[in-house]
Design a protein around this motif. Sequence first.
Motif, PDB file in Angstrom:
ATOM      1  N   ALA A  30      44.186 -43.120   8.658  1.00  0.00           N
ATOM      2  CA  ALA A  30      43.958 -42.042   9.625  1.00  0.00           C
ATOM      3  C   ALA A  30      44.972 -40.913   9.425  1.00  0.00           C
ATOM      4  CB  ALA A  30      44.039 -42.589  11.050  1.00  0.00           C
ATOM      5  N   ALA A  31      46.230 -41.265   9.172  1.00  0.00           N
ATOM      6  CA  ALA A  31      47.266 -40.246   8.957  1.00  0.00           C
ATOM      7  C   ALA A  31      46.968 -39.424   7.706  1.00  0.00           C
ATOM      8  CB  ALA A  31      48.635 -40.908   8.842  1.00  0.00           C
ATOM      9  N   HIS A  32      46.571 -40.085   6.631  1.00  0.00           N
ATOM     10  CA  HIS A  32      46.211 -39.403   5.389  1.00  0.00           C
ATOM     11  C   HIS A  32      45.065 -38.434   5.643  1.00  0.00           C
ATOM     12  CE1 HIS A  32      45.133 -39.979   0.841  1.00  0.00           C
ATOM     13  NE2 HIS A  32      45.104 -38.720   1.196  1.00  0.00           N
ATOM     14  N   ASN A  33      44.051 -38.902   6.323  1.00  0.00           N
ATOM     15  CA  ASN A  33      42.886 -38.068   6.637  1.00  0.00           C
ATOM     16  C   ASN A  33      43.274 -36.873   7.499  1.00  0.00           C
ATOM     17  OD1 ASN A  33      39.925 -37.690   6.555  1.00  0.00           O
ATOM     18  ND2 ASN A  33      40.185 -37.898   8.759  1.00  0.00           N
ATOM     19  N   LEU A  34      44.129 -37.084   8.483  1.00  0.00           N
ATOM     20  CA  LEU A  34      44.560 -35.998   9.374  1.00  0.00           C
ATOM     21  C   LEU A  34      45.319 -34.918   8.596  1.00  0.00           C
ATOM     22  CD1 LEU A  34      44.754 -34.903  12.265  1.00  0.00           C
ATOM     23  CD2 LEU A  34      46.873 -36.206  12.500  1.00  0.00           C
ATOM     24  N   ILE A  35      46.235 -35.328   7.731  1.00  0.00           N
ATOM     25  CA  ILE A  35      47.001 -34.367   6.931  1.00  0.00           C
ATOM     26  C   ILE A  35      46.062 -33.564   6.030  1.00  0.00           C
ATOM     27  CG2 ILE A  35      48.683 -34.129   5.058  1.00  0.00           C
ATOM     28  CD1 ILE A  35      50.059 -36.672   6.308  1.00  0.00           C
ATOM     29  N   THR A  36      45.195 -34.259   5.321  1.00  0.00           N
ATOM     30  CA  THR A  36      44.276 -33.593   4.402  1.00  0.00           C
ATOM     31  C   THR A  36      43.342 -32.639   5.137  1.00  0.00           C
ATOM     32  OG1 THR A  36      44.370 -35.521   2.956  1.00  0.00           O
ATOM     33  CG2 THR A  36      42.563 -33.991   2.594  1.00  0.00           C
ATOM     34  N   THR A  37      42.805 -33.076   6.261  1.00  0.00           N
ATOM     35  CA  THR A  37      41.892 -32.230   7.033  1.00  0.00           C
ATOM     36  C   THR A  37      42.600 -30.993   7.569  1.00  0.00           C
ATOM     37  OG1 THR A  37      40.574 -34.157   7.639  1.00  0.00           O
ATOM     38  CG2 THR A  37      40.305 -32.179   8.996  1.00  0.00           C
ATOM     39  N   ASN A  38      43.807 -31.154   8.082  1.00  0.00           N
ATOM     40  CA  ASN A  38      44.545 -30.000   8.607  1.00  0.00           C
ATOM     41  C   ASN A  38      44.831 -28.973   7.513  1.00  0.00           C
ATOM     42  OD1 ASN A  38      44.621 -30.764  11.294  1.00  0.00           O
ATOM     43  ND2 ASN A  38      46.519 -31.897  11.068  1.00  0.00           N
ATOM     44  N   VAL A  39      45.261 -29.432   6.348  1.00  0.00           N
ATOM     45  CA  VAL A  39      45.534 -28.498   5.253  1.00  0.00           C
ATOM     46  C   VAL A  39      44.228 -27.854   4.782  1.00  0.00           C
ATOM     47  CG1 VAL A  39      46.421 -28.265   2.899  1.00  0.00           C
ATOM     48  CG2 VAL A  39      47.631 -29.701   4.561  1.00  0.00           C
ATOM     49  N   MET A  40      43.162 -28.630   4.695  1.00  0.00           N
ATOM     50  CA  MET A  40      41.877 -28.081   4.265  1.00  0.00           C
ATOM     51  C   MET A  40      41.400 -26.985   5.221  1.00  0.00           C
ATOM     52  SD  MET A  40      38.203 -29.888   3.579  1.00  0.00           S
ATOM     53  CE  MET A  40      38.418 -30.387   1.894  1.00  0.00           C
ATOM     54  N   MET A  41      41.580 -27.199   6.506  1.00  0.00           N
ATOM     55  CA  MET A  41      41.160 -26.191   7.479  1.00  0.00           C
ATOM     56  C   MET A  41      41.962 -24.903   7.314  1.00  0.00           C
ATOM     57  SD  MET A  41      40.430 -28.605  10.784  1.00  0.00           S
ATOM     58  CE  MET A  41      40.045 -27.246  11.861  1.00  0.00           C
ATOM     59  N   LYS A  42      43.243 -25.008   7.034  1.00  0.00           N
ATOM     60  CA  LYS A  42      44.072 -23.819   6.804  1.00  0.00           C
ATOM     61  C   LYS A  42      43.646 -23.099   5.523  1.00  0.00           C
ATOM     62  CE  LYS A  42      46.980 -24.490  10.219  1.00  0.00           C
ATOM     63  NZ  LYS A  42      46.948 -23.687  11.409  1.00  0.00           N
ATOM     64  N   LEU A  43      43.352 -23.862   4.488  1.00  0.00           N
ATOM     65  CA  LEU A  43      42.968 -23.272   3.211  1.00  0.00           C
ATOM     66  C   LEU A  43      41.555 -22.703   3.217  1.00  0.00           C
ATOM     67  CD1 LEU A  43      44.398 -25.853   0.670  1.00  0.00           C
ATOM     68  CD2 LEU A  43      45.241 -23.552   1.111  1.00  0.00           C
ATOM     69  N   PHE A  44      40.708 -23.222   4.087  1.00  0.00           N
ATOM     70  CA  PHE A  44      39.306 -22.799   4.091  1.00  0.00           C
ATOM     71  C   PHE A  44      39.170 -21.292   4.249  1.00  0.00           C
ATOM     72  CE2 PHE A  44      35.185 -22.011   6.065  1.00  0.00           C
ATOM     73  CZ  PHE A  44      34.361 -22.632   5.134  1.00  0.00           C
ATOM     74  N   ASN A  45      39.898 -20.707   5.177  1.00  0.00           N
ATOM     75  CA  ASN A  45      39.813 -19.259   5.375  1.00  0.00           C
ATOM     76  C   ASN A  45      40.418 -18.487   4.208  1.00  0.00           C
ATOM     77  OD1 ASN A  45      38.468 -19.424   7.810  1.00  0.00           O
ATOM     78  ND2 ASN A  45      40.356 -19.544   8.984  1.00  0.00           N
ATOM     79  N   LEU A  46      41.500 -19.005   3.633  1.00  0.00           N
ATOM     80  CA  LEU A  46      42.094 -18.346   2.473  1.00  0.00           C
ATOM     81  C   LEU A  46      41.161 -18.366   1.271  1.00  0.00           C
ATOM     82  CD1 LEU A  46      45.737 -19.759   2.576  1.00  0.00           C
ATOM     83  CD2 LEU A  46      45.029 -17.424   3.092  1.00  0.00           C
ATOM     84  N   CYS A  47      40.378 -19.420   1.171  1.00  0.00           N
ATOM     85  CA  CYS A  47      39.514 -19.595   0.006  1.00  0.00           C
ATOM     86  C   CYS A  47      38.092 -19.114   0.241  1.00  0.00           C
ATOM     87  CB  CYS A  47      39.499 -21.068  -0.416  1.00  0.00           C
ATOM     88  SG  CYS A  47      41.101 -21.636  -0.970  1.00  0.00           S
ATOM     89  N   ASP A  48      37.859 -18.420   1.332  1.00  0.00           N
ATOM     90  CA  ASP A  48      36.525 -17.910   1.633  1.00  0.00           C
ATOM     91  C   ASP A  48      36.269 -16.616   0.855  1.00  0.00           C
ATOM     92  OD1 ASP A  48      34.037 -17.772   2.749  1.00  0.00           O
ATOM     93  OD2 ASP A  48      34.718 -16.817   4.593  1.00  0.00           O
TER      94      ASP A  48
END
Length: 139
Positions: free
Chosen positions: A47-65
């Motif tokens: 769960a911790a691994h998933n939370l870290i990855t998801t949080n970073v992905m959400m931050k990067l999503f707008n940068l990579c749009d």
Amino acid sequence: MHPLLHGPLSLEDYLRTEIESEFRREYVGGYWYGLHGESHEEDGTSAAHNLITTNVMMKLFNLCDRPELWLASSQFKLHIPERPSFFCPDLAVYPTPNVQEWYGVAPLFLLEVIEPRTEFVDRCVKYHAYTALPSLRKL
């Protein structure tokens, strides 16, 4: 924990068999090791691994749009031809021209979440391979 190495296996045979594999595999210099699912004991991430990855992905999503950037999850492989190797980083950002059908090369950003069961490979194999990439940038 050290991974169970299999091989030797040519790069061509790895690529040919990887698509049909029952579990994801990483390839380093003629040998491969299985990721989640090879042992059938631990499949998936914490769960911790998933939370870290998801949080970073959400931050990067707008940068990579933007059409010139490609945001990839761990299902998409990183190919380092100079080694030769294929890895599955938790997240990666590639310039769009560096994206092939099954893998990317020369990423701008990589994220690898370290867990106890993957620490040896993450710190001793992937860290050295990733930090040698001249394409990496600070985002």
